[in-house]
Design an enzyme around this catalytic site. Structure first.
Site, mmCIF file in Angstrom:
data_model
loop_
_atom_site.group_PDB
_atom_site.id
_atom_site.type_symbol
_atom_site.label_atom_id
_atom_site.label_comp_id
_atom_site.label_asym_id
_atom_site.label_seq_id
_atom_site.Cartn_x
_atom_site.Cartn_y
_atom_site.Cartn_z
ATOM 1 N N HIS A 271 6.509 10.346 -3.891
ATOM 2 C CA HIS A 271 5.419 10.413 -2.913
ATOM 3 C C HIS A 271 4.077 10.301 -3.630
ATOM 4 O O HIS A 271 3.938 10.749 -4.771
ATOM 5 C CB HIS A 271 5.503 11.734 -2.144
ATOM 6 N N ASP B 296 4.752 10.074 8.473
ATOM 7 C CA ASP B 296 3.783 10.745 7.612
ATOM 8 C C ASP B 296 3.009 11.815 8.394
ATOM 9 O O ASP B 296 1.821 12.027 8.193
ATOM 10 C CB ASP B 296 2.815 9.764 6.944
HETATM 11 MN MN MN Z 1 2.978 11.397 2.952
#
Ligand code: MN
Length: 353
Positions: free
Chosen positions: A189, A316
């Site tokens: 990430h 997200d």
């Molecule tokens: Mn993210």
């Protein structure tokens, strides 16, 4: 979000929507972030830029901090409103990697217990990736094994650099060996660029998700490839968000230029000859999610050059809580079978859901 026409959970479309890069911050982590913002003991300008904003007084920051700590009714209501059937949750950046090795290791263990507990309360709606602290690779391996074996988490998240270090350093490779042996992926990430390269980004406000995240994380992924991580661990799977941080666009140029680099032995052992072209690893050892990139032309490009088997949906949340992007991705020009892979079955297979 109030909507009567938006996407619905359930299989009305012929698939479940599984979102695979969904952020969580335990309240204790937010407290520790705030303490660091006040005391400034850690030399990480990217952290101070990023969380100085989110932990500050802006409306966006306050809404984010409010949403990101919840693993219960608030999150489930937002998932319902956006049509998300299941969220694969992980500790937000920089997570436990901000701290010293002992602190990071202890926090990872505690956070994984908390996440597993939330999953056990909502097993049809939530799944989780483990936090690990690469600062202590040996303990990171033990925690990954515990989190997957005992807690039922589905892999690990690493929020890019750890105190400016990247996982291509062989001192971290036991983590890859463990992930490969367990058969679980590592989600690489983004984080803001490491201290060594952040200044020109900070100078124009480009250090965060606007662009710096992709440069930092794309670089990290390519360092793994060039270092030969996937020759050593051929079954290892890395997951990249944001449509691979732009890397699928680079496949042919990477191959052309890397071939020259290794043929001329220009960097010696730093850029050794690999068994395959760079693009082969990006096709065989990586999966790509659409987090923050709900844009049809870009998604279709990755579909074209990487293929449907490695393309997954992600929202997200709560950074990019934009239900309209769910509708856009429902309407991708894909066959029904491909869309089901994209939203549901690729995630079920990769993360053993
Ligand atoms: Mn993210």
């Amino acid at each position: 979000m109030e909507s009567t026409l938006g996407p619905r959970i359930g299989k009305a479309q012929g698939y479940l929507r599984i979102a695979t890069e969904e952020a969580w911050a335990p309240p204790e982590l937010i407290k520790l972030f705030r303490r660091e913002l006040a005391e400034k003991t850690i030399d990480d300008p990217g952290f101070h830029s990023l969380w100085g904003f989110f932990a500050g007084t802006s409306e966006r920051g306050q809404l984010l901090v409010d949403r990101i700590q919840d693993l219960g009714e608030r999150r489930l209501a937002d998932m319902d409103a956006a049509g998300i059937d299941k969220a694969l949750v992980s500790v937000t950046c920089p997570g436990v990697q901000l701290f010293d090795a002992a602190t990071g290791t202890a926090l990872a263990s505690s956070f994984n217990d908390q996440l597993a507990d939330a999953v056990s309360r909502h097993p049809t709606r939530l799944a989780g990736l483990a936090a690990i602290a690469p600062q202590d690779p040996k303990r990171a391996v033990q925690e990954l094994e515990r989190a997957v074996g005992k807690l039922g988490l589905k892999g690990a998240i690493v929020n890019s650099h750890t105190h400016g270090e990247y996982l291509d350093d062989p001192k971290f490779w036991d983590i890859f060996a463990a992930a490969e042996a367990l058969g679980v992926p590592i989600y690489l990430h983004p984080m803001t660029p490491s201290k060594a390269m952040i200044e020109p980004f900070l100078a124009r406000g480009l250090d965060g998700a606007v662009f710096g995240f992709a440069i930092e994380t794309g670089l990290h992924a390519l360092r793994l490839v060039v270092a030969g991580v996937f020759d050593r661990f051929p079954r290892l799977q890395i997951v990249l968000g944001h449509l691979g941080e732009g890397l699928p666009f680079w496949l042919t140029r990477l191959d052309f230029m890397h071939n020259i680099i290794v043929r001329t032995n220009r960097y010696g052992a730093a850029a050794p000859k690999l068994a395959k072209p760079m693009s082969a690893y990006l096709r065989e050892n990586f999966h790509y999610t659409t987090s923050g990139m709900g844009w049809t032309p870009a998604i279709m490009f990755v579909h074209q050059v990487i293929g449907i088997d490695r393309l997954l949906y992600a929202m997200d949340y709560p950074y990019q809580y934009v239900p309209e992007e769910v509708i856009e991705q429902d309407n991708l020009p894909l066959s029904a079978a491909d869309k089901r892979q994209f939203f549901q079955t690729n995630a079920e297979r990769l993360f053993a859901l």
